[in-house]
Design an enzyme around this catalytic site. Structure first.
Site: not given
Length: 239
Positions: A123, A170, A202
């Site tokens: 991330c 994502d 994600h």
């Protein structure tokens, strides 16, 4: 090399703006080890990031997870609003500076092969794990997970092999940027792999988040990280 006995500890060292806290996990014993940096998600230096650090140590790496929120009081968020606030309070140049300080700290440790440093991140940490090897020649392998992709003028300075993991669904990182990364690796003749995992969102590597975790794909990505590190961090013994 897997499943080595490990030692863990909290450390602190002088940063550019304040003392940096970090979590270290390393193989037990006296032999020097190649080093790896684990860069946190936007939540902060939490138990999940510590767990990943321990996983690398069990594979034979001197692993460190620096607290990139040290400048903000070493905070950890548990909900997205707080995480967004903390991430928003971290200037990109400050995060890079603190990672460079971490590299300097690693190089000073007798237990590390100081010129063999890998980096992985997730991330927000994935963004730094891809940007740092564009800014520093100290990194020998980089494995960013679903992070921001730097502009091509940065990518042309990429100094090490890369494995970039991305989930097809994502909602944060744009597929066009991921495709641009794959094209840039070819255009600038940089060694690396961009892997798009079908059906993943994600954060799919995070096994503490049942809403997005995908065990099979996470396992595959981890094996690719270990392969990248083994091929680029384990040869030689430092200086």
């Amino acid at each position: 090399m897997a499943n080595k006995e490990i030692i863990t500890r909290e450390v602190s060292y002088a940063g550019r703006a304040c003392a940096l806290n970090a979590y270290v996990a390393e193989p037990a014993g006296v032999e020097p080890s190649p080093a790896a940096i684990v860069v946190q998600e936007w939540w902060g230096l939490n138990d999940h990031i510590r767990d990943i650090t321990r996983r690398l140590a069990r594979e034979g790496y001197f692993a460190i997870a620096p607290d990139l929120y040290s400048r903000q009081g070493h905070r950890v968020a548990t909900e997205p609003g707080g995480a967004a606030q903390l991430m928003g309070g971290l200037k990109k140049e400050d995060g890079i500076a603190d990672l460079q300080t971490t590299v300097e700290w690693l190089r000073a440790q007798k237990r590390t092969h100081s010129t063999r440093i890998g980096i992985t991140g997730f991330c927000m940490g994935g963004s730094y794990a891809l940007l740092l090897p564009c800014e520093s020649r100290e990194i020998a392998a980089a494995a960013p997970f679903y992070g921001e992709v730097p502009p091509d003028e940065k990518l042309k300075h990429l100094g090490c092999p890369v494995f970039y993991a991305y989930g097809e669904n994502d909602g944060w990182i744009q597929r066009a940027d991921v495709d641009r990364l794959a094209a840039a690796l070819k255009k600038f003749d940089k060694p690396g792999e961009v892997k798009v995992y079908a059906g993943c969102s994600h954060g799919f590597f995070n096994d503490t988040r049942t809403d997005v975790h995908r065990p099979a794909e996470a396992k595959d990505a981890w094996q690719r990280v270990l392969k990248l590190f083994a091929e680029n961090l384990n040869a030689g013994s430092g200086e």
